[in-house]
Design a protein around this motif. Structure first.
Motif, PDB file in Angstrom:
ATOM      1  N   TYR A  30       0.844  -1.191   0.000  1.00 37.73           N
ATOM      2  CA  TYR A  30       0.000   0.000   0.000  1.00 37.73           C
ATOM      3  C   TYR A  30       0.886   1.250   0.000  1.00 37.73           C
ATOM      4  O   TYR A  30       1.732   1.421   0.862  1.00 37.73           O
ATOM      5  CB  TYR A  30      -0.898  -0.004   1.245  1.00 37.73           C
ATOM      6  CG  TYR A  30      -1.996   1.038   1.226  1.00 37.73           C
ATOM      7  CD1 TYR A  30      -1.716   2.388   1.359  1.00 37.73           C
ATOM      8  CD2 TYR A  30      -3.326   0.665   1.089  1.00 37.73           C
ATOM      9  CE1 TYR A  30      -2.722   3.336   1.343  1.00 37.73           C
ATOM     10  CE2 TYR A  30      -4.349   1.600   1.077  1.00 37.73           C
ATOM     11  CZ  TYR A  30      -4.038   2.934   1.205  1.00 37.73           C
ATOM     12  OH  TYR A  30      -5.030   3.865   1.187  1.00 37.73           O
ATOM     13  N   GLY A  31       0.657   2.120  -0.976  1.00 37.09           N
ATOM     14  CA  GLY A  31       1.397   3.367  -1.060  1.00 37.09           C
ATOM     15  C   GLY A  31       0.508   4.554  -0.773  1.00 37.09           C
ATOM     16  O   GLY A  31      -0.527   4.738  -1.417  1.00 37.09           O
ATOM     17  N   THR A 184       4.994 -10.306   4.609  1.00 34.08           N
ATOM     18  CA  THR A 184       4.903  -9.033   5.311  1.00 34.08           C
ATOM     19  C   THR A 184       4.059  -8.047   4.513  1.00 34.08           C
ATOM     20  O   THR A 184       4.296  -7.820   3.326  1.00 34.08           O
ATOM     21  CB  THR A 184       6.303  -8.430   5.537  1.00 34.08           C
ATOM     22  OG1 THR A 184       7.075  -9.321   6.333  1.00 34.08           O
ATOM     23  CG2 THR A 184       6.217  -7.087   6.245  1.00 34.08           C
ATOM     24  N   THR A 185       3.072  -7.457   5.170  1.00 28.04           N
ATOM     25  CA  THR A 185       2.291  -6.386   4.562  1.00 28.04           C
ATOM     26  C   THR A 185       3.092  -5.098   4.659  1.00 28.04           C
ATOM     27  O   THR A 185       3.632  -4.771   5.711  1.00 28.04           O
ATOM     28  CB  THR A 185       0.946  -6.216   5.283  1.00 28.04           C
ATOM     29  OG1 THR A 185       0.204  -7.440   5.169  1.00 28.04           O
ATOM     30  CG2 THR A 185       0.135  -5.083   4.683  1.00 28.04           C
ATOM     31  N   VAL A 186       3.181  -4.344   3.558  1.00 27.00           N
ATOM     32  CA  VAL A 186       3.993  -3.130   3.516  1.00 27.00           C
ATOM     33  C   VAL A 186       3.088  -1.925   3.289  1.00 27.00           C
ATOM     34  O   VAL A 186       2.320  -1.875   2.322  1.00 27.00           O
ATOM     35  CB  VAL A 186       5.053  -3.201   2.406  1.00 27.00           C
ATOM     36  CG1 VAL A 186       5.888  -1.914   2.386  1.00 27.00           C
ATOM     37  CG2 VAL A 186       5.961  -4.415   2.596  1.00 27.00           C
ATOM     38  N   PHE A 187       3.189  -0.967   4.200  1.00 22.09           N
ATOM     39  CA  PHE A 187       2.476   0.305   4.083  1.00 22.09           C
ATOM     40  C   PHE A 187       3.527   1.400   4.080  1.00 22.09           C
ATOM     41  O   PHE A 187       4.258   1.565   5.054  1.00 22.09           O
ATOM     42  CB  PHE A 187       1.508   0.488   5.257  1.00 22.09           C
ATOM     43  CG  PHE A 187       0.841   1.841   5.299  1.00 22.09           C
ATOM     44  CD1 PHE A 187      -0.327   2.064   4.597  1.00 22.09           C
ATOM     45  CD2 PHE A 187       1.369   2.878   6.048  1.00 22.09           C
ATOM     46  CE1 PHE A 187      -0.951   3.307   4.632  1.00 22.09           C
ATOM     47  CE2 PHE A 187       0.755   4.122   6.096  1.00 22.09           C
ATOM     48  CZ  PHE A 187      -0.409   4.332   5.383  1.00 22.09           C
ATOM     49  N   GLU A 195       8.363   5.869  -7.004  1.00 21.25           N
ATOM     50  CA  GLU A 195       8.560   4.861  -5.962  1.00 21.25           C
ATOM     51  C   GLU A 195       7.290   4.045  -5.748  1.00 21.25           C
ATOM     52  O   GLU A 195       7.332   2.810  -5.670  1.00 21.25           O
ATOM     53  CB  GLU A 195       8.976   5.548  -4.658  1.00 21.25           C
ATOM     54  CG  GLU A 195       9.193   4.612  -3.494  1.00 21.25           C
ATOM     55  CD  GLU A 195       9.583   5.348  -2.229  1.00 21.25           C
ATOM     56  OE1 GLU A 195       9.846   4.662  -1.218  1.00 21.25           O
ATOM     57  OE2 GLU A 195       9.630   6.591  -2.237  1.00 21.25           O
ATOM     58  N   ILE A 196       6.167   4.724  -5.655  1.00 26.08           N
ATOM     59  CA  ILE A 196       4.884   4.042  -5.456  1.00 26.08           C
ATOM     60  C   ILE A 196       4.507   3.240  -6.695  1.00 26.08           C
ATOM     61  O   ILE A 196       4.057   2.086  -6.608  1.00 26.08           O
ATOM     62  CB  ILE A 196       3.789   5.068  -5.131  1.00 26.08           C
ATOM     63  CG1 ILE A 196       4.125   5.844  -3.851  1.00 26.08           C
ATOM     64  CG2 ILE A 196       2.440   4.372  -4.995  1.00 26.08           C
ATOM     65  CD1 ILE A 196       4.236   5.009  -2.619  1.00 26.08           C
ATOM     66  N   ARG A 202      -1.622  -1.130  -4.311  1.00 31.56           N
ATOM     67  CA  ARG A 202      -2.795  -0.407  -3.820  1.00 31.56           C
ATOM     68  C   ARG A 202      -2.337   0.987  -3.415  1.00 31.56           C
ATOM     69  O   ARG A 202      -1.255   1.149  -2.848  1.00 31.56           O
ATOM     70  CB  ARG A 202      -3.428  -1.151  -2.652  1.00 31.56           C
ATOM     71  CG  ARG A 202      -4.763  -0.602  -2.165  1.00 31.56           C
ATOM     72  CD  ARG A 202      -5.439  -1.631  -1.260  1.00 31.56           C
ATOM     73  NE  ARG A 202      -6.532  -1.099  -0.496  1.00 31.56           N
ATOM     74  CZ  ARG A 202      -7.767  -0.920  -0.963  1.00 31.56           C
ATOM     75  NH1 ARG A 202      -8.023  -1.247  -2.214  1.00 31.56           N
ATOM     76  NH2 ARG A 202      -8.728  -0.446  -0.203  1.00 31.56           N
ATOM     77  N   VAL A 203      -3.164   1.991  -3.693  1.00 36.29           N
ATOM     78  CA  VAL A 203      -2.748   3.380  -3.533  1.00 36.29           C
ATOM     79  C   VAL A 203      -3.818   4.181  -2.803  1.00 36.29           C
ATOM     80  O   VAL A 203      -5.010   4.020  -3.051  1.00 36.29           O
ATOM     81  CB  VAL A 203      -2.474   4.030  -4.912  1.00 36.29           C
ATOM     82  CG1 VAL A 203      -2.182   5.510  -4.767  1.00 36.29           C
ATOM     83  CG2 VAL A 203      -1.299   3.342  -5.599  1.00 36.29           C
ATOM     84  N   GLY A 204      -3.348   5.043  -1.895  1.00 34.40           N
ATOM     85  CA  GLY A 204      -4.196   6.055  -1.296  1.00 34.40           C
ATOM     86  C   GLY A 204      -3.577   7.409  -1.570  1.00 34.40           C
ATOM     87  O   GLY A 204      -2.352   7.541  -1.612  1.00 34.40           O
ATOM     88  N   VAL A 205      -4.400   8.436  -1.766  1.00 31.52           N
ATOM     89  CA  VAL A 205      -3.905   9.781  -2.064  1.00 31.52           C
ATOM     90  C   VAL A 205      -4.466  10.749  -1.026  1.00 31.52           C
ATOM     91  O   VAL A 205      -5.685  10.831  -0.833  1.00 31.52           O
ATOM     92  CB  VAL A 205      -4.304  10.236  -3.479  1.00 31.52           C
ATOM     93  CG1 VAL A 205      -3.811  11.659  -3.746  1.00 31.52           C
ATOM     94  CG2 VAL A 205      -3.734   9.279  -4.528  1.00 31.52           C
TER      95      VAL A 205
END
Length: 303
Positions: A30-31, A184-187, A195-196, A202-205
């Motif tokens: 998740y980015g 491992t879940t990465v946030f 980079e994202i 998955r992306v949040g803005v």
């Protein structure tokens, strides 16, 4: 892995985080994107219990935060706002002290854990050097090594590639990819689109404290209804397609069409040489620009 509801943080009259509904699922890459000052770091600090919310709820690894943060911290690796370290001590000694403070597991395995963490981030060869002599990129690597001591189920990283050169960024990305494939879940939060785009699924803005978009990256890259065509005779393409060409840049044309196969067949049947053809998709940059309204470093004139 992470769920928030109506999460809000105010500093006086300033709303740093505004009613955020975040969802990070198990196994996500998740980015969290947004300009500097959009609320990303404040949000990350609330997830770790470092800042208390003004309003709202946080659940991390199935537990409420900050009430049960001590129960979940052993399963979380984190790097927020740059690594902290004693500058006169080496990287190995700093990690040993961090581990002794509760980051790692059994004491008899500490030396091995520290060595493994340094090896994974590419610092095994300089671990006797005082941290004050580290470059910014080396400090970032040390901070990430500290996050990996826990063998975390969840990694929460704020600008993890800050100060790294292009090769270092690639190495850290490969490491995060390996950790994610191991479970491992990465946030991670960043203002770097590349980079994202290169790592996350998955992306949040964030924009002005609000989470204005949250979606799988594959869905965001939906076709635009256009096709890019390469041809050594672009003028023939323009003449043949009768107004469907929306843009031309040398031998590359953008055509209003939703089926590249059918378009290619039409051009070839008309005797047009086609050197390249592809469905046009939205870029992550376009997605972010469409979703946000602010720039962190723009200053308008008064009056």
């Amino acid at each position: 892995m992470i769920i928030t509801h109506d999460l809000t943080k105010r500093y006086g009259r300033t709303v740093a985080v505004d009613s955020v509904e975040l969802e990070v699922r198990e196994g996500d890459r998740y980015g969290l994107l947004g300009p500097n000052g959009s609320g990303k770091t404040t949000l990350v600090r609330m997830l770790l219990g470092l800042v208390f919310a003004t309003r709202g709820e946080i659940e991390v690894l199935g537990q409420p935060v900050p009430k049960r943060i001590q129960d979940v911290l052993p399963s979380i690796g984190a790097l927020v706002e740059g690594p902290g370290a004693y500058p006169h001590l080496s990287g190995r000694v700093n990690l040993t002290l961090f581990d002794a403070a509760g980051a790692g597991g059994r004491r008899k395995d500490r030396r091995q854990r520290v060595g493994d963490a340094l090896e994974r981030v590419g610092l095994a060869g300089i671990d006797r050097r005082p941290v004050r002599n580290y470059s910014l990129g080396m400090r970032q690597r040390l901070g990430l090594a500290g996050a990996l001591l826990r063998q975390p189920k969840l990694l929460i990283l704020d600008e993890p590639t800050n100060g790294l050169d292009p090769r270092g960024i690639r190495e850290i990305r490969d490491l995060l990819d390996e950790l994610n494939r191991e479970g491992t879940t990465v946030f991670l939060s960043s203002h770097l689109l590349a980079e994202i785009d290169a790592f996350c699924t998955r992306v949040g803005v964030m924009d002005r404290g609000r989470l204005v978009l949250q979606e799988d990256l594959s869905s965001l890259r939906a076709p635009t209804g256009r096709v890019t065509v390469g041809s050594p005779t672009p003028e023939r393409v323009v003449a043949l397609l009768d107004g469907r060409v929306e843009h031309r840049d040398g031998e590359v044309l953008t055509v209003r069409h939703d089926d590249p196969g059918a378009l290619n067949a039409e051009l070839v049947a008309a005797g047009v040489t086609v050197t390249a053809i592809a469905t046009e998709r939205r870029t992550l940059e376009q997605v972010v620009l469409d979703a946000t309204t602010t720039s962190s470093d723009r200053v308008e004139a008064a009056g």
